[in-house]
Design a protein around this motif. Structure first.
Motif, PDB file in Angstrom:
ATOM      1  N   UNK A   1     102.862  35.580  45.727  1.00 60.51           N
ATOM      2  CA  UNK A   1     101.692  34.358  45.201  1.00 60.51           C
ATOM      3  C   UNK A   1     101.418  34.006  43.829  1.00 60.51           C
ATOM      4  N   UNK A   2     101.238  32.837  43.489  1.00 60.73           N
ATOM      5  CA  UNK A   2     100.881  32.544  42.399  1.00 60.73           C
ATOM      6  C   UNK A   2      99.463  32.738  42.220  1.00 60.73           C
ATOM      7  N   UNK A   3      99.907  33.247  41.007  1.00 61.31           N
ATOM      8  CA  UNK A   3      97.930  34.318  40.783  1.00 61.31           C
ATOM      9  C   UNK A   3      97.516  33.565  39.034  1.00 61.31           C
ATOM     10  N   UNK A   4      97.337  32.067  39.330  1.00 58.27           N
ATOM     11  CA  UNK A   4      97.114  32.433  37.015  1.00 58.27           C
ATOM     12  C   UNK A   4      95.509  32.516  37.442  1.00 58.27           C
ATOM     13  N   UNK A   5      94.565  32.536  38.454  1.00 60.93           N
ATOM     14  CA  UNK A   5      93.965  32.117  38.830  1.00 60.93           C
ATOM     15  C   UNK A   5      93.545  32.766  40.207  1.00 60.93           C
TER      16      UNK A   5
ATOM     17  N   UNK B   1     104.137  42.526  47.751  1.00 55.08           N
ATOM     18  CA  UNK B   1     102.917  41.462  47.923  1.00 55.08           C
ATOM     19  C   UNK B   1     103.248  40.884  46.160  1.00 55.08           C
ATOM     20  N   UNK B   2     104.230  39.639  45.399  1.00 52.24           N
ATOM     21  CA  UNK B   2     104.598  39.550  44.129  1.00 52.24           C
ATOM     22  C   UNK B   2     103.588  38.670  44.198  1.00 52.24           C
ATOM     23  N   UNK B   3     102.633  39.107  42.949  1.00 52.18           N
ATOM     24  CA  UNK B   3     101.604  38.202  42.260  1.00 52.18           C
ATOM     25  C   UNK B   3     101.906  37.379  40.810  1.00 52.18           C
ATOM     26  N   UNK B   4     102.585  36.752  41.056  1.00 50.06           N
ATOM     27  CA  UNK B   4     103.130  35.958  39.919  1.00 50.06           C
ATOM     28  C   UNK B   4     102.391  34.717  39.468  1.00 50.06           C
ATOM     29  N   UNK B   5     102.464  35.668  37.338  1.00 46.60           N
ATOM     30  CA  UNK B   5     101.729  34.607  36.332  1.00 46.60           C
ATOM     31  C   UNK B   5      99.966  35.187  36.041  1.00 46.60           C
TER      32      UNK B   5
ATOM     33  N   UNK C   1      93.743  30.253  42.799  1.00 45.35           N
ATOM     34  CA  UNK C   1      95.282  29.955  43.920  1.00 45.35           C
ATOM     35  C   UNK C   1      95.640  31.385  44.378  1.00 45.35           C
ATOM     36  N   UNK C   2      94.753  32.851  44.431  1.00 41.34           N
ATOM     37  CA  UNK C   2      95.454  33.891  45.018  1.00 41.34           C
ATOM     38  C   UNK C   2      95.230  33.318  46.178  1.00 41.34           C
ATOM     39  N   UNK C   3      93.646  33.264  46.696  1.00 40.70           N
ATOM     40  CA  UNK C   3      93.281  33.020  47.842  1.00 40.70           C
ATOM     41  C   UNK C   3      93.912  32.209  48.532  1.00 40.70           C
ATOM     42  N   UNK C   4      94.749  30.890  48.097  1.00 39.17           N
ATOM     43  CA  UNK C   4      95.194  30.020  49.032  1.00 39.17           C
ATOM     44  C   UNK C   4      97.057  30.647  48.792  1.00 39.17           C
ATOM     45  N   UNK C   5      97.451  31.496  48.099  1.00 43.79           N
ATOM     46  CA  UNK C   5      98.307  32.370  48.163  1.00 43.79           C
ATOM     47  C   UNK C   5      98.456  32.950  49.593  1.00 43.79           C
ATOM     48  N   UNK C   6      96.813  34.065  49.836  1.00 45.53           N
ATOM     49  CA  UNK C   6      97.422  34.537  50.721  1.00 45.53           C
ATOM     50  C   UNK C   6      96.912  33.547  52.409  1.00 45.53           C
TER      51      UNK C   6
END
Length: 908
Positions: free
Chosen positions: A92-96, A140-144, A99-104
């Motif tokens: 999951x790209x997690x800058x905001x 789960x990988x939360x990147x950046x 983006x976390x919600x979109x990744x899930x």
């Protein structure tokens, strides 16, 4: 609140992920080096010290570090390596938070597309959370992650799997998850990675290519993304490693094949700086200023001048630290900035004032710190790297500041007073460039800067750059200031000094004489610069072998220095040491050694134990002990002097070469050729490289190596080396220079050792006549020549000439050198052997017994001279009635060619 339909809830419970399921970006087949330990540590942190099965208990870890340090690469490699141990691996790209919600939500689209196609993003994200709650054992990988608090809800809602986060942010994690800071690659791993990317895995780089790769890896600060970016560019374009280093600041935004344009170092750090500026604009201004200083140990007190409010400074530094753009020292009173961060920041476009961002701020910081008048040595040492960093980082077209040039000069003068003038080259160069641009090429301040830079090169042993600079400075001073202006006199004096250092006495002595006459006329007879000129003219006379003029001039200079400057002034100490050297050169060790001892004791007290002038005194005293035959005091002192010069001046500095050569000479005098010869060979190779093939010190090293080969019985190597040295000495120094005389004498001795008396006797006669004429009848070199000639007469069976010569020599050695000096013992031994040959057995036995007793007392049990003396005495006793005996006498000793001692520092 999100409400899911009943069938969606049922599907969340029933849908299973296929084996090895996941959405990892990229594969694990890329180059991955130097992170094995970090991968092992990460596995242990996530699985209770590395147990094979994933537990049902939640594990959360965050990897943080500078942008480009390899956080994402490590997380990706971990996910690929252990994906079969998890029920699902989801990236999951997690800058905001969006983006976390979109990744899930994308997880729902992947697992349950039949429902997800008709659902909104919030519903899909809620379904994914529900699925993860029903199906434990995932990763789960939360990147950046930009804000660690964004993860708090998900960590609380999802307890039955592993969470792995990567972030540029170092702070804010203490209530969220334990962290693992990721450091730079080790140097070897960085070079391996760069070589593999640049040349391909199938191509082994040459040693030269690997050295270039090591230099570039250091410039890139061992940062993995920078190495990857550079390797891709080099592989694609065929650019040489060295050329890439020259373009470094301009290619950090270049994306070659396989590099995402948004993942270049410059682009990543631009995003980081944008985030920092939103949080604290002053932090970016501060970082831009630090970009122009040295990267390590930037004092917090230096930055306080820029940001005087401690609270504001702490907040600005905190913002930079939070994004890993800086690091703190252990006591948190100094700041470190990655070198490549500095490089990228230095290549930002200049503003309307012509300065790149932060450059003028950095200059003002350093100017304020220096102009504060802080003379504390500790503070200067903290500040110096940053003054030098500022000097080295000046952009080509940046405006010129006289105040900054003055700052460079102030730092150089501090080093000068510390005896570290050779370390001022970068500062002197920067000051000269600034003054040429601001004041013009012939302004008096520019002329002084040019002369000072020449002096720095001279102290560093780089005469090829020093002399042309001195010549230019003198010509311009004569034209602009006049022939007898004090600054012109200094330039003339310094140029003469450089000529003398280069062995060019034909130009040095007339210039010194002119400089002294003008100094006496313009400045007065006892002005410090006049005293320096007098002292150094004496030195030039001594270097030319003219002790008749050198010693009285030295004595006058010392008396005047004591009267005008005081007994322990550095110039007085130098004069005292040089007068001792002149006495030693004249063979008067009884006056030389006490004077040397006084000069050393005073230098240690006044200047410090490792000041260059103290090192000179220590070396010269040690050599005088060696000349007096006192090796038990000479060798330890020479070892100390060599180690200190290597540490203070560098391994190949001319003064260090002198110490190395002298220690080799002491080992040879002690009969330890196994240590002497390699040391001589090393010194000669370094002298040829640093000083040139015909520099007087190089000639001395070549001569001494030849002598060691001769002592070892290797005449096949000794004689050609002696012949080369003599020819070069005659050409460079002149036919009757003391070094030339010694070379001639020792070549003759080598001919004699080879049994070539037809060449040995005429050469020895010439050498003796010239020594008597130039050095006097009782100079040690003259005694050695007379001794060798007598020995050759004896070998030729001409005892009528040999014995009177040997008797004269022994009487002179006892009178001049002392009763137990090695030369005296050798003379006594050789006279005894000649008595033996002439049938005067009783006289021979008396002398040989005395020689043996003195050798045993002075040299130790196993010295070669003792063995020879013992053998000679036994033969004389056994053959008391014989007419003639075989000769196994110790050869007549020749003095080692003494390299010039170091000279006092010049005034500027």
């Amino acid at each position: 609140m999100v409400t899911l339909p009943a069938e969606a809830v049922r599907w969340a419970q029933e849908v299973q992920a296929p084996p090895g399921a996941g959405n990892l970006p990229g594969s694990a087949s890329g180059v991955f080096v130097g992170r094995t330990q970090e991968l092992t540590t990460l596995r242990a942190l996530l699985t209770d010290a590395g147990e094979a099965a994933v537990t049902q208990e939640t594990r959360t870890r965050a990897i943080h570090g500078l942008g480009g340090i390899g956080k994402t690469t490590l997380a990706l490699h971990y996910a690929h390596t252990y994906r079969r141990d998890y029920t699902l691996v989801w990236w999951i790209t997690a800058e905001t938070t969006e983006q976390i919600v979109t990744g899930l939500a994308s997880l729902t689209m992947w697992l349950c597309p039949q429902w997800a196609m008709t659902a909104g993003v919030p519903e899909r994200a809620a379904w994914a959370l529900l699925w993860l709650q029903w199906h434990p054992g995932w990763l789960l990988v939360f990147d950046n992650v930009e804000d660690p608090a964004d993860l708090r809800h998900y960590l609380g809602a999802l307890p039955d799997g592993h969470h792995l986060a990567t972030s540029r942010t170092a702070t804010g994690w203490h209530t969220i998850a334990p962290t693992m800071p990721l450091g730079l690659l080790h140097a070897e791993a960085a070079v391996d990675l760069l070589c593999t990317l640049t040349f391909g895995a199938e191509h082994a780089p040459t040693s030269a290519q690997r050295r270039d790769a090591a230099d570039l890896a250091a410039d890139l600060g061992y940062l993995p993304l920078a190495l990857e970016q550079a390797g891709a560019y080099l592989f694609e374009t065929g650019t040489l490693l060295a050329d890439y280093r020259q373009m470094l600041g301009r290619v950090m935004d270049a994306a070659a094949g396989g590099i995402d344009p948004e993942r270049t170092i410059a682009r990543i750090w631009h995003h980081t700086l944008t985030a920092i500026e939103r949080r604290n604009p002053q932090a970016v201004t501060l970082l831009n200023a630090m970009a122009w200083l040295a990267p390590d140990a930037i004092p917090r007190t230096l930055l306080a001048a820029f940001c005087p409010d401690p609270l504001a400074l702490g907040q600005a530094l905190g913002a930079l630290y939070a994004y890993n753009m800086i690091a703190y020292s252990a006591d948190r009173q100094a700041i470190n900035v990655h070198r490549l961060v500095q490089t990228v920041l230095r290549h930002q476009p200049a503003g309307s004032d012509g300065y790149p961002p932060g450059r003028q701020d950095a200059e003002h910081l350093i100017q304020r710190a220096v102009s504060a008048g802080n003379t504390d040595t500790l503070e200067w040492e903290r500040l110096l790297p940053h003054v030098i960093g500022l000097a080295e980082s000046k952009p080509a077209h940046s405006p010129t500041s006289i105040e900054t040039a003055d700052t460079y000069d102030a730092a150089a003068q501090y080093l000068h007073h510390q005896g570290r003038e050779a370390h001022t080259i970068r500062l002197r160069t920067a000051a000269l460039v600034q003054r040429e641009q601001a004041l013009g090429d012939t302004h008096p301040h520019t002329l002084a800067s040019r002369n000072n830079l020449a002096g720095a090169y001279k102290e560093a042993g780089d005469l090829s750059r020093a002399i042309p600079l001195y010549e230019t400075a003198l010509a311009q001073s004569e034209q602009v200031l006049g022939d007898t202006h004090p600054q012109t006199l200094v330039s003339r004096h310094d140029l003469a000094w450089a000529y003398k250092e280069a062995g060019d006495l034909s130009r040095a002595i007339p210039l010194y004489e002119t400089a002294l006459a003008q100094s006496e006329q313009v400045l007065g007879d006892t002005h410090p610069n006049t005293l320096a000129s007098r002292n150094n003219l004496a030195w030039a006379y001594r270097a030319a072998g003219d002790l008749g003029r050198a010693i009285p001039l030295y004595e006058t200079a010392l008396a005047q220095s004591e009267q005008v400057l005081g007994n322990t002034h550095p110039s007085t100490l130098a004069s005292r040491n040089n007068l001792a050297g002149a006495y030693e050169a004249a063979g008067d060790l009884a006056r030389a050694i006490p004077l040397y001892e006084t000069a050393l004791a005073q230098s240690e007290q006044v200047l410090g134990d490792t000041h260059p002038q103290t090192l000179v005194s220590r070396h010269d005293l040690a050599w005088a002990y060696k000349e007096a035959g006192d090796l038990s005091r000479a060798i330890p002192l020479l070892k100390t002097a060599l180690v200190q010069r290597e540490q203070v001046l560098g391994d190949a500095h001319p003064h260090t070469l002198v110490s190395r050569n002298s220690l080799a000479g002491a080992y040879e005098a002690a009969g330890d050729l196994a240590r002497a010869i390699p040391l001589y060979e090393t010194t000669l190779a370094q002298s040829e490289q640093v000083l040139g093939d015909t520099h007087p010190n190089t000639l001395g090293s070549r001569h001494n190596l030849a002598g060691a080969y001769q002592t070892a019985g290797d005449l096949a190597r000794a004689i050609p080396l002696y012949e080369t040295t003599l020819a070069q000495s005659e050409q460079v120094l002149g036919d009757t220079h003391p070094q030339t005389l010694v070379s001639r004498h020792n070549l003759a001795s080598a001919y004699r050792a080879a049994g070539d008396l037809g060449r040995a006797i005429p050469l020895l006669k010439t050498a003796l006549a010239q020594c008597e004429q130039v050095l006097g009848h009782t100079h040690p070199h003259t005694l050695a020549s007379r001794n060798s000639l007598a020995y050759v007469y004896r070998e030729a069976g001409d005892l009528a000439h040999a014995i009177p010569l040997l008797e004269t020599i022994l009487a002179q050695c006892e009178q001049i050198l002392g009763d137990t000096h090695p030369h005296t013992l050798a003379s006594r031994n050789n006279l005894a052997d000649s008595y033996n040959d002439a049938g005067r057995v009783e006289d021979a036995l008396a002398l040989l017994g005395r020689v043996l007793a003195e050798y045993e007392r002075i040299l130790g049990e196993d010295h070669p001279h003792i063995l020879a003396a013992r053998n000679n005495l036994a033969r004389a006793r056994d053959a008391a009635a014989a007419v003639q005996q075989s000769d196994t006498a110790t050869p007549a000793t020749s003095p080692n060619l003494q390299l010039p001692s170091d000279a006092p520092e010049q005034p500027e």
